[in-house]
Design an enzyme around this catalytic site. Structure first.
Site, PDB file in Angstrom:
ATOM      1  N   LYS A  11       0.834  -1.219   0.000  1.00  0.00           N
ATOM      2  CA  LYS A  11       0.000   0.000   0.000  1.00  0.00           C
ATOM      3  C   LYS A  11       0.867   1.268   0.000  1.00  0.00           C
ATOM      4  CE  LYS A  11      -1.997  -1.065   3.898  1.00  0.00           C
ATOM      5  NZ  LYS A  11      -1.212  -2.290   4.209  1.00  0.00           N
ATOM      6  N   ARG A  69      -9.488   1.478   8.825  1.00  0.00           N
ATOM      7  CA  ARG A  69      -9.081   0.123   9.190  1.00  0.00           C
ATOM      8  C   ARG A  69     -10.150  -0.583  10.011  1.00  0.00           C
ATOM      9  NH1 ARG A  69      -3.233   0.897   8.901  1.00  0.00           N
ATOM     10  NH2 ARG A  69      -2.169  -1.016   9.425  1.00  0.00           N
ATOM     11  N   ARG A  74      12.084  -5.185   4.754  1.00  0.00           N
ATOM     12  CA  ARG A  74      11.748  -3.790   4.410  1.00  0.00           C
ATOM     13  C   ARG A  74      12.703  -2.797   5.080  1.00  0.00           C
ATOM     14  NH1 ARG A  74       5.837  -1.524   5.393  1.00  0.00           N
ATOM     15  NH2 ARG A  74       6.158  -2.335   7.489  1.00  0.00           N
ATOM     16  N   ARG A 112      11.641  -0.735  10.655  1.00  0.00           N
ATOM     17  CA  ARG A 112      10.599  -0.365  11.620  1.00  0.00           C
ATOM     18  C   ARG A 112      10.551  -1.330  12.797  1.00  0.00           C
ATOM     19  NH1 ARG A 112       5.300   0.788   7.971  1.00  0.00           N
ATOM     20  NH2 ARG A 112       4.351  -0.345   9.703  1.00  0.00           N
ATOM     21  N   ARG A 146      -0.007  -8.115  13.674  1.00  0.00           N
ATOM     22  CA  ARG A 146      -0.576  -7.118  12.750  1.00  0.00           C
ATOM     23  C   ARG A 146      -1.413  -7.804  11.670  1.00  0.00           C
ATOM     24  NH1 ARG A 146       4.652  -4.473  10.846  1.00  0.00           N
ATOM     25  NH2 ARG A 146       3.346  -3.524   9.259  1.00  0.00           N
TER      26      ARG A 146
HETATM   27  P1  AP5 Z   1       4.862  -1.576   1.781  1.00  0.00           P
HETATM   28  O1  AP5 Z   1       4.449  -0.787   0.602  1.00  0.00           O
HETATM   29  O2  AP5 Z   1       5.645  -0.892   2.858  1.00  0.00           O
HETATM   30  O3  AP5 Z   1       3.588  -2.346   2.400  1.00  0.00           O
HETATM   31  P2  AP5 Z   1       2.318  -1.772   3.160  1.00  0.00           P
HETATM   32  O4  AP5 Z   1       1.135  -2.490   2.603  1.00  0.00           O
HETATM   33  O5  AP5 Z   1       2.299  -0.292   3.142  1.00  0.00           O
HETATM   34  O6  AP5 Z   1       2.621  -2.339   4.609  1.00  0.00           O
HETATM   35  P3  AP5 Z   1       2.653  -1.612   6.015  1.00  0.00           P
HETATM   36  O7  AP5 Z   1       3.371  -2.579   6.929  1.00  0.00           O
HETATM   37  O8  AP5 Z   1       3.204  -0.229   5.971  1.00  0.00           O
HETATM   38  O9  AP5 Z   1       1.163  -1.569   6.344  1.00  0.00           O
HETATM   39  P4  AP5 Z   1       0.557  -1.498   7.689  1.00  0.00           P
HETATM   40  O10 AP5 Z   1      -0.831  -1.260   7.278  1.00  0.00           O
HETATM   41  O11 AP5 Z   1       0.763  -2.646   8.611  1.00  0.00           O
HETATM   42  O12 AP5 Z   1       1.373  -0.306   8.433  1.00  0.00           O
HETATM   43  P5  AP5 Z   1       0.938   1.139   8.808  1.00  0.00           P
HETATM   44  O13 AP5 Z   1       2.139   1.982   8.771  1.00  0.00           O
HETATM   45  O14 AP5 Z   1      -0.269   1.558   8.058  1.00  0.00           O
HETATM   46  O15 AP5 Z   1       5.681  -2.848   1.244  1.00  0.00           O
HETATM   47  C1  AP5 Z   1       6.244  -3.793   2.134  1.00  0.00           C
HETATM   48  C2  AP5 Z   1       7.583  -4.297   1.551  1.00  0.00           C
HETATM   49  O16 AP5 Z   1       7.339  -5.013   0.349  1.00  0.00           O
HETATM   50  C3  AP5 Z   1       8.562  -3.160   1.184  1.00  0.00           C
HETATM   51  O17 AP5 Z   1       9.862  -3.587   1.505  1.00  0.00           O
HETATM   52  C4  AP5 Z   1       8.401  -3.013  -0.348  1.00  0.00           C
HETATM   53  O18 AP5 Z   1       9.600  -2.578  -0.970  1.00  0.00           O
HETATM   54  C5  AP5 Z   1       8.031  -4.426  -0.763  1.00  0.00           C
HETATM   55  N1  AP5 Z   1       7.092  -4.468  -1.893  1.00  0.00           N
HETATM   56  C6  AP5 Z   1       5.984  -3.695  -2.065  1.00  0.00           C
HETATM   57  N2  AP5 Z   1       5.342  -4.041  -3.200  1.00  0.00           N
HETATM   58  C7  AP5 Z   1       6.055  -5.068  -3.744  1.00  0.00           C
HETATM   59  C8  AP5 Z   1       5.890  -5.853  -4.929  1.00  0.00           C
HETATM   60  N3  AP5 Z   1       4.847  -5.679  -5.773  1.00  0.00           N
HETATM   61  N4  AP5 Z   1       6.815  -6.818  -5.166  1.00  0.00           N
HETATM   62  C9  AP5 Z   1       7.867  -7.020  -4.314  1.00  0.00           C
HETATM   63  N5  AP5 Z   1       8.076  -6.301  -3.201  1.00  0.00           N
HETATM   64  C10 AP5 Z   1       7.175  -5.326  -2.911  1.00  0.00           C
HETATM   65  O19 AP5 Z   1       0.454   0.934  10.331  1.00  0.00           O
HETATM   66  C11 AP5 Z   1       1.380   0.680  11.371  1.00  0.00           C
HETATM   67  C12 AP5 Z   1       0.635   0.682  12.704  1.00  0.00           C
HETATM   68  O20 AP5 Z   1       0.052   2.000  12.947  1.00  0.00           O
HETATM   69  C13 AP5 Z   1      -0.559  -0.270  12.826  1.00  0.00           C
HETATM   70  O21 AP5 Z   1      -0.136  -1.576  13.198  1.00  0.00           O
HETATM   71  C14 AP5 Z   1      -1.389   0.421  13.902  1.00  0.00           C
HETATM   72  O22 AP5 Z   1      -0.864   0.182  15.185  1.00  0.00           O
HETATM   73  C15 AP5 Z   1      -1.215   1.889  13.582  1.00  0.00           C
HETATM   74  N6  AP5 Z   1      -2.257   2.382  12.647  1.00  0.00           N
HETATM   75  C16 AP5 Z   1      -2.050   2.855  11.380  1.00  0.00           C
HETATM   76  N7  AP5 Z   1      -3.209   3.212  10.817  1.00  0.00           N
HETATM   77  C17 AP5 Z   1      -4.182   2.976  11.739  1.00  0.00           C
HETATM   78  C18 AP5 Z   1      -5.588   3.114  11.723  1.00  0.00           C
HETATM   79  N8  AP5 Z   1      -6.257   3.564  10.637  1.00  0.00           N
HETATM   80  N9  AP5 Z   1      -6.272   2.764  12.845  1.00  0.00           N
HETATM   81  C19 AP5 Z   1      -5.636   2.329  13.949  1.00  0.00           C
HETATM   82  N10 AP5 Z   1      -4.290   2.141  14.014  1.00  0.00           N
HETATM   83  C20 AP5 Z   1      -3.570   2.454  12.914  1.00  0.00           C
END
Ligand code: AP5
Length: 222
Positions: free
Chosen positions: A15, A90, A129, A162, A173
């Site tokens: 994402k 979410r 990552r 991270r 997660r």
């Molecule tokens: P990446 O693009 O970083 O993946 P992502 O889907 O963004 O994963 P995240 O871990 O950032 O999502 P998340 O939802 O858990 O974290 P968030 O920060 O929102 O890609 C991952 C890896 O794969 C990278 O190394 C990339 O290079 C590689 N890659 C990507 N695409 C690829 C492809 N096609 N082929 C090969 N490799 C590829 O949330 C973190 C925390 O914040 C949550 O756990 C929660 O505690 C809190 N939080 C955030 N939002 C909320 C909310 N709305 N409500 C409550 N708590 C929240």
């Protein structure tokens, strides 16, 4: 006319990677709830301290504070033309709040790409990552390595891993995603805006599908 895109999918689906590219290509603002929480963490605000206690355990930050943070972000002038939302909503409570907020501005969620990948792919991606300290640009040591190890190609800042990418937190997660976020798949399918995208394709292939879908939404409304 504004365009709001919500990127849905489990942790590691891609994402954040896609949101950054789409923002550059479409001119829409990238709004990431995770990045906003991490900014608060680095500035050691009260919200940052609260968020850390949830993020470190892989749990969701409570709806009320999350919704308030996103409301403030979406009400800034740069979001008037729309946004690429990454990580929000979410929960169904958050989705209802977003719908109500956009309605106030005579807007709606136009498109919800659901980016999917099997569990073993998600775990492998999160384990390798690396994220840029300055602006959150994302790399992977095998699949998307930076030109110079440890440095961001785009802004030269340091890359770091991270805290919540430790394996036990990753498992939690992913579990939280299936329990609390996956119900949004039906929520948006019923509203006719869901687009399922195979996230195991190369990054460029996923981008091409998403750009085409955003273009189609914009064209349909002209
Ligand atoms: P990446 O693009 O970083 O993946 P992502 O889907 O963004 O994963 P995240 O871990 O950032 O999502 P998340 O939802 O858990 O974290 P968030 O920060 O929102 O890609 C991952 C890896 O794969 C990278 O190394 C990339 O290079 C590689 N890659 C990507 N695409 C690829 C492809 N096609 N082929 C090969 N490799 C590829 O949330 C973190 C925390 O914040 C949550 O756990 C929660 O505690 C809190 N939080 C955030 N939002 C909320 C909310 N709305 N409500 C409550 N708590 C929240």
């Amino acid at each position: 006319m504004s365009t709001y895109v919500v990127l849905l999918g489990p942790p590691g689906a891609g994402k954040g990677t896609q949101a950054k590219i789409l923002a550059r290509e479409t001119g829409l603002v990238h709004v990431s709830s995770g990045d906003l929480f991490r900014e608060h963490l680095s500035q050691q605000t009260e919200l940052g301290k609260l968020a850390r206690s949830y993020m470190d355990r892989g749990e969701l930050v409570p709806d009320e504070v999350t919704i308030q943070m996103i409301r403030e972000r979406l009400e800034r002038p740069d979001c008037q033309a729309g946004a690429i939302l990454d990580g929000f909503p979410r929960t169904t409570v958050q989705a209802d709040a977003l719908e109500a907020l956009l309605q106030e501005h005579h807007a709606r969620v136009d498109l919800v790409p659901l980016i999917t990948a099997p569990l073993e792919v998600l775990v492998d991606r999160l384990g390798g990552r690396w994220t840029c300290r300055a602006q959150g640009h994302v790399y992977h040591e095998k699949y998307n390595p930076p030109r110079q190890p440890g440095r961001c190609d785009i802004d030269g800042s340091e890359l770091y891993q991270r805290d919540d990418d430790r394996s036990e937190t990753v498992q939690r997660r992913i579990q939280v995603y299936f329990e609390q976020t996956a119900p949004l798949i039906d929520y948006y399918r019923q509203r006719g805006v869901l687009l399922e995208v195979d996230g195991t394709q190369p990054i460029e292939a996923v981008t091409a599908i998403l750009l085409q879908a955003i273009q189609a939404v914009r064209t349909a409304r002209v």
